[in-house]
Design a protein around this motif. Structure first.
Motif, mmCIF file in Angstrom:
data_model
loop_
_atom_site.group_PDB
_atom_site.id
_atom_site.type_symbol
_atom_site.label_atom_id
_atom_site.label_comp_id
_atom_site.label_asym_id
_atom_site.label_seq_id
_atom_site.Cartn_x
_atom_site.Cartn_y
_atom_site.Cartn_z
ATOM 1 N N LEU A 37 39.693 -2.688 35.311
ATOM 2 C CA LEU A 37 40.064 -2.434 36.708
ATOM 3 C C LEU A 37 38.911 -1.761 37.451
ATOM 4 O O LEU A 37 38.619 -2.097 38.599
ATOM 5 N N ALA A 38 38.250 -0.807 36.788
ATOM 6 C CA ALA A 38 37.110 -0.128 37.406
ATOM 7 C C ALA A 38 35.975 -1.106 37.665
ATOM 8 O O ALA A 38 35.296 -1.033 38.696
ATOM 9 N N GLU A 39 35.769 -2.026 36.739
ATOM 10 C CA GLU A 39 34.726 -3.035 36.897
ATOM 11 C C GLU A 39 34.989 -3.909 38.121
ATOM 12 O O GLU A 39 34.058 -4.409 38.756
ATOM 13 N N GLN A 40 36.267 -4.079 38.468
ATOM 14 C CA GLN A 40 36.634 -4.889 39.623
ATOM 15 C C GLN A 40 36.736 -4.059 40.901
ATOM 16 O O GLN A 40 37.308 -4.496 41.898
ATOM 17 N N GLY A 41 36.180 -2.845 40.858
ATOM 18 C CA GLY A 41 36.067 -2.046 42.068
ATOM 19 C C GLY A 41 37.181 -1.067 42.315
ATOM 20 O O GLY A 41 37.159 -0.349 43.321
ATOM 21 N N ARG A 42 38.163 -0.983 41.423
ATOM 22 C CA ARG A 42 39.233 0.001 41.591
ATOM 23 C C ARG A 42 38.785 1.342 41.029
ATOM 24 O O ARG A 42 38.069 1.409 40.028
ATOM 25 N N ARG A 43 39.227 2.401 41.664
ATOM 26 C CA ARG A 43 38.945 3.754 41.177
ATOM 27 C C ARG A 43 40.070 4.125 40.225
ATOM 28 O O ARG A 43 41.230 4.198 40.632
ATOM 29 N N VAL A 44 39.711 4.363 38.967
ATOM 30 C CA VAL A 44 40.725 4.533 37.922
ATOM 31 C C VAL A 44 40.527 5.862 37.206
ATOM 32 O O VAL A 44 39.417 6.198 36.770
ATOM 33 N N LEU A 45 41.605 6.610 37.080
ATOM 34 C CA LEU A 45 41.612 7.864 36.334
ATOM 35 C C LEU A 45 42.510 7.706 35.108
ATOM 36 O O LEU A 45 43.678 7.333 35.233
ATOM 37 N N ILE A 46 41.952 7.988 33.944
ATOM 38 C CA ILE A 46 42.742 8.024 32.709
ATOM 39 C C ILE A 46 43.161 9.467 32.447
ATOM 40 O O ILE A 46 42.322 10.377 32.477
ATOM 41 N N VAL A 47 44.440 9.670 32.207
ATOM 42 C CA VAL A 47 44.939 10.978 31.778
ATOM 43 C C VAL A 47 45.306 10.848 30.303
ATOM 44 O O VAL A 47 46.255 10.147 29.943
ATOM 45 N N ASP A 48 44.516 11.472 29.443
ATOM 46 C CA ASP A 48 44.755 11.424 28.001
ATOM 47 C C ASP A 48 45.810 12.462 27.660
ATOM 48 O O ASP A 48 45.558 13.662 27.722
ATOM 49 N N LEU A 49 46.993 11.988 27.306
ATOM 50 C CA LEU A 49 48.111 12.885 27.002
ATOM 51 C C LEU A 49 48.478 12.843 25.517
ATOM 52 O O LEU A 49 49.545 13.301 25.124
ATOM 53 N N ASP A 50 47.589 12.307 24.705
ATOM 54 C CA ASP A 50 47.810 12.216 23.261
ATOM 55 C C ASP A 50 47.026 13.341 22.583
ATOM 56 O O ASP A 50 45.801 13.418 22.746
ATOM 57 N N PRO A 51 47.693 14.220 21.830
ATOM 58 C CA PRO A 51 46.972 15.321 21.172
ATOM 59 C C PRO A 51 45.820 14.860 20.287
ATOM 60 O O PRO A 51 44.887 15.632 20.038
ATOM 61 N N GLN A 52 45.854 13.619 19.811
ATOM 62 C CA GLN A 52 44.755 13.110 18.993
ATOM 63 C C GLN A 52 43.484 12.908 19.817
ATOM 64 O O GLN A 52 42.383 12.891 19.271
ATOM 65 N N GLY A 53 43.635 12.726 21.132
ATOM 66 C CA GLY A 53 42.479 12.627 22.014
ATOM 67 C C GLY A 53 41.616 11.404 21.796
ATOM 68 O O GLY A 53 40.422 11.416 22.136
ATOM 69 N N ASN A 54 42.193 10.318 21.301
ATOM 70 C CA ASN A 54 41.378 9.143 21.000
ATOM 71 C C ASN A 54 40.805 8.481 22.249
ATOM 72 O O ASN A 54 39.687 7.962 22.223
ATOM 73 N N ALA A 55 41.550 8.490 23.337
ATOM 74 C CA ALA A 55 41.023 7.904 24.569
ATOM 75 C C ALA A 55 39.817 8.701 25.062
ATOM 76 O O ALA A 55 38.825 8.127 25.532
ATOM 77 N N SER A 56 39.885 10.023 24.938
ATOM 78 C CA SER A 56 38.760 10.868 25.348
ATOM 79 C C SER A 56 37.532 10.576 24.495
ATOM 80 O O SER A 56 36.418 10.414 25.012
ATOM 81 N N THR A 57 37.733 10.496 23.184
ATOM 82 C CA THR A 57 36.626 10.201 22.279
ATOM 83 C C THR A 57 36.040 8.827 22.567
ATOM 84 O O THR A 57 34.819 8.645 22.593
ATOM 85 N N GLY A 58 36.909 7.856 22.801
ATOM 86 C CA GLY A 58 36.465 6.498 23.066
ATOM 87 C C GLY A 58 35.716 6.339 24.367
ATOM 88 O O GLY A 58 35.045 5.321 24.587
ATOM 89 N N LEU A 59 35.815 7.349 25.233
ATOM 90 C CA LEU A 59 35.081 7.332 26.499
ATOM 91 C C LEU A 59 33.891 8.285 26.489
ATOM 92 O O LEU A 59 33.276 8.549 27.520
ATOM 93 N N GLY A 60 33.571 8.830 25.315
ATOM 94 C CA GLY A 60 32.371 9.645 25.181
ATOM 95 C C GLY A 60 32.529 11.102 25.548
ATOM 96 O O GLY A 60 31.533 11.793 25.751
ATOM 97 N N ILE A 61 33.761 11.606 25.609
ATOM 98 C CA ILE A 61 33.982 13.024 25.928
ATOM 99 C C ILE A 61 34.074 13.799 24.614
ATOM 100 O O ILE A 61 35.117 13.803 23.954
ATOM 101 N N GLU A 62 32.973 14.430 24.214
ATOM 102 C CA GLU A 62 32.951 15.166 22.955
ATOM 103 C C GLU A 62 33.856 16.392 23.033
ATOM 104 O O GLU A 62 34.165 16.895 24.105
ATOM 105 N N SER A 63 34.251 16.882 21.860
ATOM 106 C CA SER A 63 35.151 18.042 21.795
ATOM 107 C C SER A 63 34.600 19.242 22.550
ATOM 108 O O SER A 63 35.349 20.008 23.173
#
Length: 270
Positions: A37-63
């Motif tokens: 969606l972001a690639e197609q010009g939409r402004r997108v915010l992901i809210v990672d609500l999983d305690p495992q934090g896999n979405a954060s890790t997968g987007l390069g947000i280190e601990s």
């Protein structure tokens, strides 16, 4: 809680990506649908609500960069705008998660409005103005975190793995959605069901896909997400698959899913 409209007429949406079963491609769908969606010009915010934090890790947000996280959004009721972190992809931001989220049920047990805390935070007019889509990655369980996500969302997107027990798990999730509608969020819709981990070499995948479509009809997206090694590899490089390998079959599928989601949104807005 009707969603507002963006500059191109498309509706601003808050989507909860949810399935109480683990291993169905939920976080992979969150990251790559948002990136497409972001690639197609939409402004997108992901809210990672999983305690495992896999979405954060997968987007390069280190601990080390998660001193402030979605835990502060939910438990501390901090303003969401101050918790957003940029990613390597333009138009894509994230509020990361930490393991502290696992204690939210206990910490909020005495708050009678505990199921609406995320709703209060994400329904801020300034936040909704800043982003076209807010995509919430829910944990693989139907706990207080998932309830908060559904109370805050306009709609639920359900990744469904092409396996034997797929429909059984889905029925429990649909029951939860009905309960959320009755008590917390009457406008909550089912955005759709996305078939994931489809293996064309496996007859079971085809049987499950046909069974799900026969039972749910147009709720199921036309786009099917295949099993693809690039989708599995990309998180280890802290990138969405569509950035890691733009032309892989998984990347192409998520771009098609994003287009289909936008088409559905445009039809609904019309």
């Amino acid at each position: 809680m009707a969603p507002s409209s963006g500059p191109d007429g498309a509706r601003r949406r808050i989507l909860a990506v949810a399935n109480q079963k683990g291993g169905v491609g939920k976080t992979t769908t969150t990251i790559n649908l948002a990136a497409a969606l972001a690639e197609q010009g939409r402004r997108v915010l992901i809210v990672d609500l999983d305690p495992q934090g896999n979405a954060s890790t997968g987007l390069g947000i280190e601990s080390a960069r998660r001193a402030r996280s979605s835990y502060d959004l939910l438990v501390g009721q901090e303003e969401a705008a101050g918790l957003v972190q940029a990613t390597a992809q333009s138009n894509l931001g994230v509020i990361p998660a930490t393991g502290d989220l696992a204690s939210a049920d206990v910490e909020l047990v005495e708050d009678p409005a505990r199921a609406r805390r995320l709703q209060r935070s994400l329904r801020d007019p300034g936040l909704l103005e800043a982003w076209d889509y807010i995509v919430i990655d829910c944990p693989p369980s139907l706990n207080l975190l998932t309830v908060n996500a559904m109370a805050a969302a306009d709609a639920v997107l359900v990744p469904l793995q092409c396996e034997f027990f797929a429909m059984e798990g889905l029925s429990q999730l649909l029951t939860t959605i009905r309960e959320i509608r009755r008590g917390l969020n009457p406008g909550l819709a089912i955005e759709g069901v996305v078939l994931t981990m489809y293996d064309r070499r496996n007859n079971l995948s085809d049987l499950v896909a046909r069974d799900v479509r026969a039972n749910l009809g147009d709720v199921v997206y036309r786009t099917v997400i295949p099993r693809n090694v690039r989708l599995s590899e990309a998180p280890s490089y802290a990138l969405p698959a569509i950035v890691y390998d733009s032309n892989s079959t998984g990347s192409l599928a998520y771009r098609a899913l994003a287009r289909e989601l936008l088409e559905r949104g445009a039809r609904a807005a019309a």
